[in-house]
Scaffold this active site. Structure first.
Site, PDB file in Angstrom:
ATOM      1  N   ARG A  82      43.414  12.701  20.267  1.00 36.13           N
ATOM      2  CA  ARG A  82      42.536  11.917  19.372  1.00 36.13           C
ATOM      3  C   ARG A  82      41.285  12.719  18.994  1.00 36.13           C
ATOM      4  NH1 ARG A  82      46.625   9.371  19.802  1.00 36.13           N
ATOM      5  NH2 ARG A  82      46.843   7.103  19.969  1.00 36.13           N
TER       6      ARG A  82
ATOM      7  N   SER B 217      43.952   0.672  19.075  1.00 37.92           N
ATOM      8  CA  SER B 217      43.262   0.919  20.357  1.00 37.92           C
ATOM      9  C   SER B 217      41.776   1.089  20.093  1.00 37.92           C
ATOM     10  CB  SER B 217      43.759   2.206  21.010  1.00 37.92           C
ATOM     11  OG  SER B 217      45.135   2.151  21.237  1.00 37.92           O
TER      12      SER B 217
ATOM     13  N   GLU C 221      37.505   4.864  20.584  1.00 37.34           N
ATOM     14  CA  GLU C 221      38.331   5.689  19.701  1.00 37.34           C
ATOM     15  C   GLU C 221      37.980   5.363  18.256  1.00 37.34           C
ATOM     16  OE1 GLU C 221      41.698   4.971  17.619  1.00 37.34           O
ATOM     17  OE2 GLU C 221      43.033   5.759  19.177  1.00 37.34           O
TER      18      GLU C 221
END
Ligand code: FAD
Ligand code: EPU
Length: 351
Positions: free
Chosen positions: A168, A248, A347
């Protein structure tokens, strides 16, 4: 033609949390040239800029006082084929939908991104956080991207090595943050040919189980893998068309082996996956154990909370503000820190 610069535009249709904030200025661009024209306007030069794709990884906590530039660059085609290596280079305009690109690849008989089926958002945002799911990441098939420098309007190509991909992570989220607009992405996909054929990536436990559940025995095709991924995602993740969310909310933390062993001795059912330098643990497990799963807050049946089938997903049922969602995220971070001494990091991009 010069793209129009609108004023005081609601961003509600443009973020999957469905938050009703406004942008001071808003414009769409359908080519790198249109983007350059916009970047030269005095009002745009002077303002803070937000490059917007599908708005599926953003949490707006207030109105955006600058200019939102919405990427609508289209185009999908095969640039070249290499028969010897059975690969094809596919170029996608950054404003194409990511899942549309996955479907295009499958229709062309190409494999490599089927595990990334149904990830919301645009092609251009995919390199920003090196999107990943079900055992695959963008970087596995990434060849290069084309970008425009915000300060000068110059074009630049970034190879995979120059993108600094991690979990990520990419240079566009750290050292080069807010400096480039991705205008196209080129992937190297595979054309399975006999005798080697197609080697499905079914390392992710749930994937092999779901293929069996769907009655797909023997050798799955790329379409089969895509179907299984879509099946799992629909069962677990809320559809933003029905309930606001950005997937998420936090990254899965990576712990040292010693830290993991210590926690595992206290919580024997703590899951963990080896990664270079340590063990990755599911943030969803920590959040669920800390008691947050299924929480609803706010008047009536609740305006926002934590998804009841996936504790990593914060949800907006309607009527909440981004500030309330950020407050909830902060409380989750602090309770996981208190109970497990583990630090969670968002995130989602919080604005
Ligand atoms: P946006 O939200 O519009 O933008 C995200 C960031 O990228 C912003 O900082 C923006 O300024 C920047 N940006 C966007 N486009 C460009 C561009 N062309 N050039 C430069 N900067 C740009 N992600 C995963 O990795 N794996 C998953 O499995 C996954 N599942 C999800 C499931 C759901 C239900 C949802 C809602 C989200 C999920 N996500 C997942 C997160 C999200 O889909 C990805 O991060 C996606 O790549 C975001 O694309 P977007 O176009 O919506 O980006
Ligand atoms: N779990 C719980 N409680 C829950 C959900 C999950 O304890 O409510 C535990 C279970 O042990 C489960 C494990 O967490 O086995 C992993 O769950 P899941 O397979 O749903 O994956 P995840 O780690 O929660 C990550 C990505 C997702 C991606 C999936 C599939 C991150 C931050 N998230 O979630 O990406 O789709 O794996 O690969 O890495 C996103 O980035 O927005 C996103 C949705």
């Amino acid at each position: 033609m010069m793209p129009a610069l609108e004023e005081n535009v609601s961003l509600r249709p443009y973020n999957t949390f469905g938050l009703d904030v406004r942008a001071r200025y808003f414009a769409r661009f359908a080519s790198a040239d249109e983007l350059r024209q916009l970047l030269q306007l005095p009002a745009v030069r002077a303002a803070d800029k937000l490059i917007l794709g599908g708005g599926s990884n953003l949490l707006f906590t207030q109105d955006f006082a600058g200019v939102v530039l919405k990427n609508e660059i289209r185009g999908l085609h095969i640039v070249s084929e290499d028969g010897d290596s059975a690969t094809a280079l596919v170029r996608a305009g950054a404003g194409e939908s990511w899942h549309g690109l996955v479907e295009y690849a499958l229709d062309q008989g190409l494999s490599g991104i089927e595990n990334l089926s149904l990830i919301p958002g645009t092609v251009g945002a995919a390199p920003l956080q090196n999107i990943g799911a079900y055992g695959a990441e963008l970087r596995d098939t990434f060849d290069h991207l084309e970008a425009v420098a915000i300060a000068t309007g110059e074009s630049r190509v970034f190879t995979a090595g120059e993108c600094g991909f991690g979990y990520r992570e990419s240079v566009f989220k750290n050292v080069l943050k807010d400096q480039f607009v991705v205008t196209a992405v080129v992937l190297r996909l595979h054309r399975p040919v006999r005798p080697a054929g197609y080697a499905p990536n079914v390392r992710y436990g749930a994937l092999a189980e779901t293929l069996a559940e769907l009655g797909i025995a023997g050798e799955p095709t790329p379409q089969d893998v895509s179907r299984a991924v879509v099946h799992i995602r629909r069962a677990k993740l809320p559809d933003p068309a029905e309930v606001g969310n950005a997937g998420s909310f936090f990254k899965n933390p990576e712990l040292s082996q010693a830290k993991f062993d210590h926690l595992k001795s206290q919580y024997p059912d703590l899951p963990g996956y080896p990664v270079p330098g340590g063990v990755k643990v599911p943030a969803a497990w920590l959040i669920e154990r800390a008691g947050w799963k299924g929480l609803r807050r706010g008047p009536g049946a609740g305006t926002h909370g934590v998804h009841d089938r996936q504790a990593l997903v914060l949800v907006h049922h309607g009527g909440a503000t981004g500030g309330e969602l950020r407050q909830l995220a902060e409380e989750i971070i602090s309770s996981v820190r208190q109970q497990f001494a583990v630090e969670l990091h968002p995130e989602v991009n919080i604005l």
